[in-house]
Structure formats: C-alpha cells, structure tokens
Design a protein around this motif. Structure first.
Motif, short mmCIF file in Angstrom:
data_model
loop_
_atom_site.label_atom_id
_atom_site.label_comp_id
_atom_site.label_asym_id
_atom_site.label_seq_id
_atom_site.Cartn_x
_atom_site.Cartn_y
_atom_site.Cartn_z
N CYS A 31 0.87 -1.18 0.00
CA CYS A 31 0.00 0.00 0.00
C CYS A 31 0.91 1.23 0.00
O CYS A 31 1.66 1.44 0.95
N ASN A 32 0.84 2.02 -1.06
CA ASN A 32 1.58 3.28 -1.15
C ASN A 32 0.61 4.44 -0.97
O ASN A 32 -0.52 4.40 -1.47
N PHE A 33 1.05 5.48 -0.28
CA PHE A 33 0.20 6.65 -0.09
C PHE A 33 1.01 7.92 -0.35
O PHE A 33 2.23 7.93 -0.20
N SER A 34 0.27 8.96 -0.74
CA SER A 34 0.92 10.14 -1.33
C SER A 34 1.31 11.22 -0.33
O SER A 34 2.01 12.17 -0.69
N ASP A 35 0.87 11.09 0.93
CA ASP A 35 1.16 12.14 1.90
C ASP A 35 1.28 11.52 3.29
O ASP A 35 1.01 10.33 3.47
N SER A 36 1.67 12.31 4.26
CA SER A 36 1.80 11.78 5.63
C SER A 36 0.42 11.41 6.17
O SER A 36 -0.58 12.04 5.83
N VAL A 37 0.40 10.39 7.01
CA VAL A 37 -0.88 9.87 7.52
C VAL A 37 -0.87 9.81 9.04
O VAL A 37 0.18 9.65 9.67
N ASN A 38 -2.07 9.94 9.61
CA ASN A 38 -2.26 9.80 11.05
C ASN A 38 -2.85 8.44 11.41
O ASN A 38 -2.86 8.06 12.58
N ASN A 39 -3.37 7.76 10.41
CA ASN A 39 -4.08 6.52 10.66
C ASN A 39 -3.93 5.64 9.43
O ASN A 39 -4.10 6.13 8.30
N LEU A 40 -3.58 4.38 9.61
CA LEU A 40 -3.54 3.43 8.50
C LEU A 40 -4.10 2.12 8.99
O LEU A 40 -3.73 1.63 10.08
N GLN A 41 -5.00 1.56 8.22
CA GLN A 41 -5.63 0.31 8.60
C GLN A 41 -5.59 -0.67 7.43
O GLN A 41 -5.65 -0.25 6.27
N TRP A 42 -5.55 -1.96 7.74
CA TRP A 42 -5.70 -3.02 6.77
C TRP A 42 -6.99 -3.79 7.10
O TRP A 42 -7.25 -4.10 8.27
N PHE A 43 -7.75 -4.09 6.03
CA PHE A 43 -9.00 -4.82 6.17
C PHE A 43 -9.00 -6.02 5.22
O PHE A 43 -8.39 -5.98 4.14
N HIS A 44 -9.73 -7.04 5.62
CA HIS A 44 -10.00 -8.19 4.76
C HIS A 44 -11.50 -8.25 4.52
O HIS A 44 -12.29 -8.23 5.48
N GLN A 45 -11.88 -8.27 3.23
CA GLN A 45 -13.29 -8.47 2.88
C GLN A 45 -13.44 -9.90 2.39
O GLN A 45 -12.89 -10.25 1.33
N ASN A 46 -14.17 -10.71 3.14
CA ASN A 46 -14.29 -12.11 2.77
C ASN A 46 -15.26 -12.27 1.59
O ASN A 46 -15.92 -11.32 1.18
N PRO A 47 -15.33 -13.47 1.02
CA PRO A 47 -16.20 -13.67 -0.16
C PRO A 47 -17.68 -13.39 0.11
O PRO A 47 -18.45 -13.24 -0.83
N TRP A 48 -18.10 -13.32 1.34
CA TRP A 48 -19.48 -12.99 1.69
C TRP A 48 -19.68 -11.50 1.91
O TRP A 48 -20.78 -11.06 2.23
N GLY A 49 -18.62 -10.73 1.74
CA GLY A 49 -18.74 -9.27 1.80
C GLY A 49 -18.42 -8.64 3.14
O GLY A 49 -18.40 -7.41 3.24
N GLN A 50 -18.19 -9.42 4.15
CA GLN A 50 -17.92 -8.88 5.48
C GLN A 50 -16.52 -8.26 5.55
O GLN A 50 -15.55 -8.87 5.09
N LEU A 51 -16.43 -7.06 6.09
CA LEU A 51 -15.14 -6.36 6.25
C LEU A 51 -14.64 -6.55 7.67
O LEU A 51 -15.31 -6.18 8.65
N ILE A 52 -13.43 -7.08 7.77
CA ILE A 52 -12.81 -7.35 9.06
C ILE A 52 -11.54 -6.52 9.20
O ILE A 52 -10.69 -6.52 8.30
N ASN A 53 -11.43 -5.82 10.32
CA ASN A 53 -10.22 -5.05 10.57
C ASN A 53 -9.09 -5.99 10.97
O ASN A 53 -9.22 -6.76 11.91
#
Lengths: 113, 109
Positions: free
Chosen positions: B23-45
């Motif tokens: 994951c590349n980002f263009s400016d400084s960040v205060n928060n970064l998260q990774w999520f997994h969206q399973n095949p049923w659509g649920q988003l998990i942090n």
C-alpha cells in the motif's frame, strides 16, 4: 454485544423514492461513518460523525443526508433515489476517528430501478 | 486528498505459499488500517498500524511512514485467506479515511 448493526440487508427502490438505511452500534463509539462500495472499486466515504450532534461530508455526499441525535445511531437518508445510488452501503464505527481501528457492519445491498 | 495505491491488483496463491501486499500513499498519515473483505462481503479489521510492525498469527504488517508505504504479509496461506484486502489511510482531515482499490487474493487448495 452486537457490534455494528445495519438494516435492512437488502432493499429495492424505485427511482424517486426515499428511504433510510439504519446503523446502530452498542460499543459507545464516538466516531461513525457511511461508505458505499461499487464493483471493482474501494470504499468511498459518504458522511461521517465524530460525536452526537456533529456530522460532516465525505467524498460523495450528494443525494444523501445524515443526522446523529444519539451516540448509538447514525441513519443515512436517500432523499430521491437514483439508479446511480445502486451500491452496497457499509456503516463503520470506532472509539474515535484517530488511534483506533474501524468496526464495520455487514452492509446493505441497495438496488434502484 | 491522499492518493492510495495498492499492488498487486490480483494475486493467486497455492495453499501454503507466502505473499506480500503493498500500500503506497501520497502524503503523511495519522491513521492506517488493513481490512480483509471475505467472499461474503464482510469487512474485518486486521491491523491499525500508522507506523511500526504488528503481528497477528500468520498475518503481519509493517508501515514505514517516512517512506509512505505499508506492507501486509500473509504466511502459510490458507483458502480462508481468500478475499479482497484493503488499505485505508487518514491524513490531516480527521475522520476521512481514504481506501485503496484493494488486492483480490485467491488461495487455491
């Protein structure tokens, strides 16, 4: 502890109809937000709230209204549905906007015909 | 706003393989998260990781904020790892997280 609850799970609307998507959390989270997810795209922010009585616009706010009268609830209103609003809508919450990860609801799949 | 780019867009793995998502980002960040969206659509942090390294079982993540990128490592992949992995970042606009387009991962038996 139910987490973030979204209702309904599925909805079909006719063009021009209005409706409210419900989002409730029982974790005493200050921050809540609404995203839409379209095929092949990431999530785009519609509106968000950093506490009761405070709301602000995200990236794609047109056609949507929100209010935050309680900490627990953050409903999203579609004023006059359009086919371009066909999407999957997700509600998220967190203790605050910073320093904590988001918890997402299971989503509402909306089709506008 | 901040631009977020994820690579690769698609990844096919055999069960047991290791992989790295970026994951590349263009400016400084205060928060970064990774999520997994399973095949049923649920988003998990998966991780809240504005800087440093974290591990959770077979998954780990590293964010190098000064160089504006984050990496998600999947080791000994399993079929349950299939789905889409999203990176989301927040810059100076408090409360406005920007999501990347995601990496679609398919793990085959």
């Amino acid at each position: 502890n139910a987490g973030v609850t979204q209702t309904p799970k599925f909805q079909v609307l006719k063009t021009g109809q209005s409706m409210t998507l419900q989002c409730a959390q029982d974790m005493n989270h200050e921050y809540m937000s609404w995203y839409r997810q379209d095929p092949g795209m990431g999530l785009r922010l519609i509106h968000y709230s950093v506490g009761a009585g405070i709301t602000d616009q995200g990236e794609v706010p047109n056609g949507y209204n929100v209010s935050r009268s309680t900490t627990e609830d953050f409903p999203l209103r579609l004023l006059s549905a359009a086919p371009s609003q066909t999407s999957v809508y997700f509600c998220a919450s967190s203790y605050t906007a910073h320093n904590y990860g988001y918890t997402f609801g299971s989503g509402t799949r909306l089709t506008v015909v | 706003g901040i631009q977020v780019e994820q690579s690769p867009p698609d990844l096919i793995l055999q069960e047991g393989a290791n992989s790295t998502l970026r994951c590349n980002f263009s400016d400084s960040v205060n928060n970064l998260q990774w999520f997994h969206q399973n095949p049923w659509g649920q988003l998990i942090n998966l991780f809240y990781i504005p800087s440093g390294t974290k591990q959770n079982g077979r998954l780990s993540a590293t964010t190098v904020a000064t160089e504006r990128y984050s990496l998600l490592y999947i080791s000994s992949s399993q079929t349950t790892d299939s789905g889409v992995y999203f990176c989301a970042v927040e810059g100076d606009s408090w409360g406005k997280s920007q999501f990347g387009a995601g990496t679609q991962v398919v793990v085959t038996p």
